[in-house]
Design a protein around this motif. Structure first.
Motif, PDB file in Angstrom:
ATOM      1  N   LYS A 194      31.471   6.209  76.213  1.00 44.30           N
ATOM      2  CA  LYS A 194      30.065   6.573  76.012  1.00 44.30           C
ATOM      3  C   LYS A 194      29.274   6.241  77.271  1.00 44.30           C
ATOM      4  CE  LYS A 194      30.190   5.922  71.008  1.00 44.30           C
ATOM      5  NZ  LYS A 194      29.740   7.222  70.517  1.00 44.30           N
ATOM      6  N   GLU A 388      23.524  -9.162  68.066  1.00 43.84           N
ATOM      7  CA  GLU A 388      22.689  -8.011  68.431  1.00 43.84           C
ATOM      8  C   GLU A 388      21.727  -8.480  69.513  1.00 43.84           C
ATOM      9  OE1 GLU A 388      22.637  -5.565  64.223  1.00 43.84           O
ATOM     10  OE2 GLU A 388      20.745  -6.384  64.949  1.00 43.84           O
ATOM     11  N   SER A 397      20.345   3.710  73.676  1.00 43.50           N
ATOM     12  CA  SER A 397      21.135   4.835  73.151  1.00 43.50           C
ATOM     13  C   SER A 397      22.226   5.139  74.173  1.00 43.50           C
ATOM     14  CB  SER A 397      20.243   6.071  72.959  1.00 43.50           C
ATOM     15  OG  SER A 397      19.748   6.497  74.214  1.00 43.50           O
ATOM     16  N   ASP A 403      25.198   9.268  68.056  1.00 45.07           N
ATOM     17  CA  ASP A 403      25.813   8.263  67.189  1.00 45.07           C
ATOM     18  C   ASP A 403      24.945   6.996  67.221  1.00 45.07           C
ATOM     19  OD1 ASP A 403      27.325   6.397  65.964  1.00 45.07           O
ATOM     20  OD2 ASP A 403      28.969   6.405  67.414  1.00 45.07           O
ATOM     21  N   ASP A 404      24.260   6.709  66.114  1.00 49.04           N
ATOM     22  CA  ASP A 404      23.365   5.545  66.145  1.00 49.04           C
ATOM     23  C   ASP A 404      23.985   4.319  65.480  1.00 49.04           C
ATOM     24  OD1 ASP A 404      23.283   6.367  63.596  1.00 49.04           O
ATOM     25  OD2 ASP A 404      21.129   6.795  63.515  1.00 49.04           O
ATOM     26  N   GLU A 405      25.310   4.386  65.266  1.00 45.47           N
ATOM     27  CA  GLU A 405      26.000   3.273  64.621  1.00 45.47           C
ATOM     28  C   GLU A 405      25.908   1.979  65.438  1.00 45.47           C
ATOM     29  OE1 GLU A 405      30.472   2.825  63.863  1.00 45.47           O
ATOM     30  OE2 GLU A 405      29.842   4.624  62.784  1.00 45.47           O
ATOM     31  N   LYS A 406      25.765   2.144  66.771  1.00 44.83           N
ATOM     32  CA  LYS A 406      25.723   0.964  67.640  1.00 44.83           C
ATOM     33  C   LYS A 406      24.317   0.379  67.778  1.00 44.83           C
ATOM     34  CE  LYS A 406      28.387  -0.579  70.285  1.00 44.83           C
ATOM     35  NZ  LYS A 406      29.383  -0.613  71.256  1.00 44.83           N
ATOM     36  N   HIS A 408      20.504  -0.803  65.803  1.00 46.34           N
ATOM     37  CA  HIS A 408      20.017  -1.312  64.511  1.00 46.34           C
ATOM     38  C   HIS A 408      18.564  -1.766  64.706  1.00 46.34           C
ATOM     39  CE1 HIS A 408      20.565  -4.772  61.344  1.00 46.34           C
ATOM     40  NE2 HIS A 408      19.808  -3.799  60.908  1.00 46.34           N
ATOM     41  N   ARG A 413      23.859  -3.229  68.753  1.00 45.34           N
ATOM     42  CA  ARG A 413      24.936  -3.954  68.050  1.00 45.34           C
ATOM     43  C   ARG A 413      26.083  -4.105  69.046  1.00 45.34           C
ATOM     44  NH1 ARG A 413      26.573  -1.162  62.647  1.00 45.34           N
ATOM     45  NH2 ARG A 413      27.869  -3.027  62.673  1.00 45.34           N
ATOM     46  N   LYS A 433      36.221  -5.964  65.566  1.00 41.85           N
ATOM     47  CA  LYS A 433      37.433  -5.272  65.111  1.00 41.85           C
ATOM     48  C   LYS A 433      38.691  -6.138  65.269  1.00 41.85           C
ATOM     49  CE  LYS A 433      38.140  -2.540  69.346  1.00 41.85           C
ATOM     50  NZ  LYS A 433      37.327  -3.328  70.240  1.00 41.85           N
TER      51      LYS A 433
END
Ligand code: AMP
Length: 543
Positions: A194, A388, A397, A403-406, A408, A413, A433
């Motif tokens: 990314k 965070e 971003s 993809d806004d999963e990262k 918050h 994150r 993970k």
């Protein structure tokens, strides 16, 4: 009420003007294999101006992307200065990524130009035909062989010839301080990389912060050996920070093995350096067999990118009087986020308690821990959660990615899990993970690895969770034994007995040749997991 202060944008143009004039006599030295070639910042500034004029003549305009495919050296530094200071965007390509990933990244960033080291023409020639937007390639070095790149869809130029024909005067461009200056893709081990895009403002603020006493403390008296690649998280911001304060730079080019590294240190006598733990582990191996070796010129070295084992820090300090500064950061955080400088009141062993942590957050970086249930955790050095953070040099971003999963609520994150002490020291226990959950309790793979690497016969250790019928997961330790040493799973389990809780002790062990690494030298646990799943690991049980 508005302030009466001038509105002066924080720009790399200003940084370059300042560095090349006020610190024009400071030097950058690049290793050639048998010595250094050296130039002053004033000279680098002139050559950067020539590069900017040459790029303009090739049609580079506005915020077009200029990629680099280079080692750490003077020419790479010239691109660091010229490209953002002419208003374009510097894109540092990671030369160690798989070809498909490099192709993806160059196309995703829409690179127009690639500057490549003569020694990297071969690998570039393999991917160049698939670069969809690249129109020009500039090859550095005297009389480089351009033929491997011929007929691959781009115009090929000699960097030195272009510079020779260009003027050494360029009116550096002031763009909006929030505009893009540089970009770097994450080296994530899953999915496509990314893109993180740094602004002029974020680079300048990060450079200032990097030089502060709570961080790397660079000054005109610093001479910095930049081992961390310029293609990885902007070499931790060292090149821009050095230019800001006139610190000198020592660049290893492609000579990253322990032997040339030692020569460079002995010849250039840097007093500061930055590299990931594996580089220092390699150098330590060489130093331990050489009673004459003296690297005490290095007063401080910053180590990050993955957890630095305490044993490594102690070995450098006790045997070689080199102080390792542990730091944490990410491509997404420019990258410096925290640095482990103990409080003034902590002495001796007490200071080590702080030094082995990932450090204290730098001014400008705000942090919080989020538990699995979404609650914000206290800073009591016990409660664990995902880290965070937010601040002026932390990305909000990814480039052309929704993809806004990262993210918050305006925080990044990090995917890192750990705890924070009441006085702001971060201790990371895992990547989210990599966390091992055994009987409902978390086992920190990082703490186990550090403890195992504290054994004198162990060179490296990586711990993963493996499925277990009774406990859900149990740790499996993969260990690399130092050359000429011999140690068994039982010995290691015995060694750990007074260091970690009994239920955390690994029963399963594998002895391997080398821990697989990612493109930027981190342990690649995904590969170990795959080897385990494929039954390629010879696993022994400790009794
Ligand atoms: P990168 O973007 O490639 O620089 O990787 C960033 C990641 O490296 C972080 O999210 C951490 O997981 C890891 N990392 C960086 N510094 C440290 C450190 N001092 N200790 C442990 N992990 C680290």
């Amino acid at each position: 009420m508005r302030s009466t202060m001038q509105d002066a944008p924080l720009s790399i143009a200003r940084l370059v003007r300042h560095g090349t004039v006020v610190h024009g006599a400071s030097e950058v030295s690049s290793w050639t294999g048998d010595g250094f070639r050296t130039a002053t910042y004033a000279e680098v500034g002139k050559r950067a101006a020539r590069l900017a004029n040459a790029l303009r003549a090739l049609g580079i305009d506005g915020d077009q992307r200029v990629a680099t495919y280079q080692w750490n050296n003077q020419e790479h530094l010239e691109a660091y200065f010229a490209v953002p200071a002419m208003g374009a965007v510097l894109h540092t390509l990671n030369i160690r990524l798989f070809p498909e990933q490099v192709v993806f990244i160059a196309n995703h960033a829409e690179d127009k130009v690639v500057i490549v080291d003569a020694s990297l023409v071969e690998p570039l020639s393999k991917v160049l035909p698939e670069f969809e937007t690249v129109e020009h390639v500039l090859v550095t070095g005297e009389d480089p062989d351009l033929s491997p790149l011929a007929d691959k869809g781009a115009e090929i130029h000699s960097y030195e010839s272009l510079l020779a024909d260009a003027s050494d005067d360029f009116d550096w461009v002031e763009v909006d301080e929030n505009d893009a200056a540089a970009m770097c893709y994450t080296s994530g081990t899953t999915g496509n990389p990314k893109g993180v895009v740094y602004s002029h403002r974020s680079v300048v603020l990060h450079s200032m912060a990097a030089c502060m006493g709570d961080a790397m403390g660079l000054s005109p008296s610093s001479k910095v050996l930049v081992i961390v690649p310029q293609f990885h998280a902007m070499a931790w911001g060292l090149p821009y920070a050095a230019m800001l304060v006139g610190a000198e730079l020592v660049m290893p080019d492609r000579f990253l093995q322990p032997e040339p590294m030692l020569k460079m240190i002995q010849e250039a006598k840097p007093n500061f350096a930055g590299a990931v733990p594996t580089i220092w582990q390699g150098l330590l191996g060489l130093l331990e067999g050489d009673d004459e070796a003296d690297i005490s010129c290095l007063e401080e070295v910053v180590v990050g990118g993955s957890a630095c084992p305490e044993s490594l820090m102690r070995a450098f300090e006790e045997k070689f009087r080199v102080r390792i500064l542990h730091a944490w950061g990410m491509t997404e955080t420019s990258p410096l986020g925290s640095v482990a400088r103990p409080p003034i009141a902590a002495h001796g062993e007490d200071a080590w308690r702080y030094r082995v942590t990932q450090g204290r957050f730098m001014a400008g970086v705000e942090a919080r821990l989020i538990a699995e249930d979404g609650s914000v955790q206290p800073w009591d050095d016990e409660a664990v959660g995902e880290l965070e953070c937010r601040g002026p040099w932390i990305t909000a971003s990814y480039h052309l990615d929704d993809d806004d999963e990262k993210f918050h609520d305006g925080w990044l994150r990090t995917g890192d899990v750990g705890r924070i002490s009441p006085d702001g020291f971060l201790t990371l226990t895992d990547r989210s993970k990599d966390v091992i959950k055994s009987g409902g309790e978390w086992i920190s793979s990082v703490e186990l690895e550090n403890a195992i690497m504290g054994h004198p016969a162990v060179a490296e250790a990586a711990v993963i969770g493996i499925p277990d019928e009774k406990w859900g997961e149990r740790p499996l330790a993969s260990v690399v034994v130092k050359d000429g040493e011999d140690v068994s799973a039982d010995d290691l389990r015995g060694f750990l007995a007074d260091k970690v809780a009994k239920w955390q002790l690994p029963d399963s062990w594998a002895f391997i040749e080398e821990v697989p690494k990612t493109s930027v030298g981190k342990f690649d646990k995904k590969v170990i997991r795959q080897r385990f799943a494929d039954e390629e690991l010879e696993v022994v049980q400790a009794s």
